[in-house]
Motif scaffolding. Sequence first.
Motif, PDB file in Angstrom:
ATOM      1  N   ILE A 166       0.862  -1.178   0.000  1.00  0.00           N
ATOM      2  CA  ILE A 166       0.000   0.000   0.000  1.00  0.00           C
ATOM      3  C   ILE A 166       0.897   1.225   0.000  1.00  0.00           C
ATOM      4  O   ILE A 166       1.753   1.366   0.870  1.00  0.00           O
ATOM      5  CB  ILE A 166      -0.926   0.055   1.233  1.00  0.00           C
ATOM      6  CG1 ILE A 166      -1.822  -1.181   1.292  1.00  0.00           C
ATOM      7  CG2 ILE A 166      -1.782   1.316   1.208  1.00  0.00           C
ATOM      8  CD1 ILE A 166      -2.704  -1.235   2.526  1.00  0.00           C
ATOM      9  N   GLY A 167       0.704   2.080  -0.980  1.00  0.00           N
ATOM     10  CA  GLY A 167       1.517   3.287  -1.039  1.00  0.00           C
ATOM     11  C   GLY A 167       0.999   4.368  -0.115  1.00  0.00           C
ATOM     12  O   GLY A 167       1.700   4.866   0.768  1.00  0.00           O
ATOM     13  N   GLN A 168      -0.259   4.696  -0.297  1.00  0.00           N
ATOM     14  CA  GLN A 168      -0.885   5.737   0.518  1.00  0.00           C
ATOM     15  C   GLN A 168      -2.392   5.500   0.513  1.00  0.00           C
ATOM     16  O   GLN A 168      -3.000   5.344  -0.551  1.00  0.00           O
ATOM     17  CB  GLN A 168      -0.570   7.125  -0.054  1.00  0.00           C
ATOM     18  CG  GLN A 168      -1.007   8.287   0.820  1.00  0.00           C
ATOM     19  CD  GLN A 168      -0.626   9.616   0.188  1.00  0.00           C
ATOM     20  OE1 GLN A 168      -1.126   9.973  -0.874  1.00  0.00           O
ATOM     21  NE2 GLN A 168       0.295  10.331   0.827  1.00  0.00           N
ATOM     22  N   TYR A 169      -2.985   5.456   1.711  1.00  0.00           N
ATOM     23  CA  TYR A 169      -4.418   5.188   1.808  1.00  0.00           C
ATOM     24  C   TYR A 169      -4.943   5.832   3.086  1.00  0.00           C
ATOM     25  O   TYR A 169      -4.278   5.785   4.127  1.00  0.00           O
ATOM     26  CB  TYR A 169      -4.682   3.680   1.832  1.00  0.00           C
ATOM     27  CG  TYR A 169      -6.104   3.310   1.554  1.00  0.00           C
ATOM     28  CD1 TYR A 169      -6.579   3.258   0.253  1.00  0.00           C
ATOM     29  CD2 TYR A 169      -6.981   3.011   2.602  1.00  0.00           C
ATOM     30  CE1 TYR A 169      -7.900   2.917  -0.015  1.00  0.00           C
ATOM     31  CE2 TYR A 169      -8.298   2.675   2.347  1.00  0.00           C
ATOM     32  CZ  TYR A 169      -8.755   2.635   1.033  1.00  0.00           C
ATOM     33  OH  TYR A 169     -10.058   2.313   0.777  1.00  0.00           O
TER      34      TYR A 169
ATOM     35  N   GLY B 272       1.388   3.665   4.850  1.00  0.00           N
ATOM     36  CA  GLY B 272       1.935   2.845   3.781  1.00  0.00           C
ATOM     37  C   GLY B 272       3.370   3.213   3.454  1.00  0.00           C
ATOM     38  O   GLY B 272       4.083   3.809   4.285  1.00  0.00           O
ATOM     39  N   VAL B 273       3.784   2.877   2.257  1.00  0.00           N
ATOM     40  CA  VAL B 273       5.158   3.140   1.836  1.00  0.00           C
ATOM     41  C   VAL B 273       5.467   4.632   1.877  1.00  0.00           C
ATOM     42  O   VAL B 273       6.567   5.037   2.268  1.00  0.00           O
ATOM     43  CB  VAL B 273       5.391   2.581   0.419  1.00  0.00           C
ATOM     44  CG1 VAL B 273       6.814   2.901  -0.054  1.00  0.00           C
ATOM     45  CG2 VAL B 273       5.148   1.086   0.380  1.00  0.00           C
TER      46      VAL B 273
ATOM     47  N   THR C 136       8.387  11.250  -2.612  1.00  0.00           N
ATOM     48  CA  THR C 136       8.496  12.714  -2.584  1.00  0.00           C
ATOM     49  C   THR C 136       7.249  13.367  -3.185  1.00  0.00           C
ATOM     50  O   THR C 136       6.770  14.383  -2.680  1.00  0.00           O
ATOM     51  CB  THR C 136       9.746  13.162  -3.361  1.00  0.00           C
ATOM     52  OG1 THR C 136      10.903  12.557  -2.793  1.00  0.00           O
ATOM     53  CG2 THR C 136       9.898  14.668  -3.331  1.00  0.00           C
ATOM     54  N   GLN C 137       6.706  12.771  -4.217  1.00  0.00           N
ATOM     55  CA  GLN C 137       5.502  13.317  -4.859  1.00  0.00           C
ATOM     56  C   GLN C 137       4.264  13.196  -3.981  1.00  0.00           C
ATOM     57  O   GLN C 137       3.348  14.005  -4.057  1.00  0.00           O
ATOM     58  CB  GLN C 137       5.266  12.615  -6.193  1.00  0.00           C
ATOM     59  CG  GLN C 137       6.354  12.858  -7.231  1.00  0.00           C
ATOM     60  CD  GLN C 137       6.179  11.981  -8.458  1.00  0.00           C
ATOM     61  OE1 GLN C 137       5.429  10.989  -8.436  1.00  0.00           O
ATOM     62  NE2 GLN C 137       6.870  12.330  -9.535  1.00  0.00           N
ATOM     63  N   LEU C 138       4.231  12.150  -3.146  1.00  0.00           N
ATOM     64  CA  LEU C 138       3.047  11.891  -2.335  1.00  0.00           C
ATOM     65  C   LEU C 138       3.073  12.596  -0.985  1.00  0.00           C
ATOM     66  O   LEU C 138       2.035  12.688  -0.309  1.00  0.00           O
ATOM     67  CB  LEU C 138       2.880  10.383  -2.123  1.00  0.00           C
ATOM     68  CG  LEU C 138       2.571   9.558  -3.373  1.00  0.00           C
ATOM     69  CD1 LEU C 138       2.598   8.072  -3.047  1.00  0.00           C
ATOM     70  CD2 LEU C 138       1.206   9.945  -3.947  1.00  0.00           C
ATOM     71  N   THR C 139       4.235  13.054  -0.559  1.00  0.00           N
ATOM     72  CA  THR C 139       4.333  13.668   0.777  1.00  0.00           C
ATOM     73  C   THR C 139       4.579  15.173   0.689  1.00  0.00           C
ATOM     74  O   THR C 139       4.790  15.728  -0.367  1.00  0.00           O
ATOM     75  CB  THR C 139       5.479  12.991   1.557  1.00  0.00           C
ATOM     76  OG1 THR C 139       6.695  13.076   0.795  1.00  0.00           O
ATOM     77  CG2 THR C 139       5.173  11.544   1.834  1.00  0.00           C
TER      78      THR C 139
END
Length: 300
Positions: free
Chosen positions: A123-126, A131-132, A297-300
């Motif tokens: 799971i990357g982000q949920y 997640g990662v 970096t793109q998700l945070t």
Amino acid sequence: MDHVASSTPDARSVPVCYRHPDRESGVRCTRCERPICPECMVSASVGFQCPECVHGGGPAHPDTPAGAGAGRSMAAARPRTLAGGTMTADPRLFTKVLIGVNIALFLVQQAVGDSFTVRFAMIGQYPGVQGVADGQFYRLLTAMFLHGGITHLLFNMLSLWWIGGPLEAALGRARYLSLYFVSGLAGSALTYAVAPHTLSLGASGAIFGLFGATGVLMRRLNYNMRPLFALLVINLIITFTPGFNIAWEAHVGGLVAGVVTGYAMVHAPRRNRALVQYGTCALVLVAVAVLTLVRTTQLT
């Protein structure tokens, strides 16, 4: 004038059997890599060996220098796989171990419940789940050993046994494990990069990497590749068919990594074989790390 075949590389483009110089052959002994004709081929766990290697009299390594020390000579005399690994009594041992680990963790999933699966799946982000993207990079690895159901598990384990066993025998244990984990991590990384908000799990990424490496090996040994291609095409069709809910990213990522790493394993020059093989594994892992960090970096 009678034509006499020459075994020198410059005299002809097609190799000739080292025991029968008048016979052309595209097959080589998987241990000493000398060309052998059909009469000299002895079936082995992977490919064919020449009679000398089967009876222990063949050269263990073409580059073994004359007059080497006793310790070095004993090390060089150990039977080697096509990729340079050490041949063992049980060439499928690590394949059996991987299957056992997958089955054991599936039983844990069934015993503990969804909380275990969600804790270690990809799971990357949920919302509501770390997640990662939150620093849980271990999910890239642990997701490779979890499965969504008994059918998912059985299909993957049968594929692992059918593809993994012969490939482990051809590469040797260390190289085989390196290929397996590099392919699986590449599949997880591509899944994270493309679909970070979905849950994914399974050994498919690593197994597709074994598919890719097996194709490289079969081409190297001049085997008929049509059965493998047919199986791979069927798997890819299933992968991209709507309704099956399959993470195609893991399959594609694992396949690409398997082809690249497998090519290095099978075609590495003998002089720097280990450096090329494990160096390629390291480069693929660097690509996995870069892809993961950029997406984070793109998700945070």
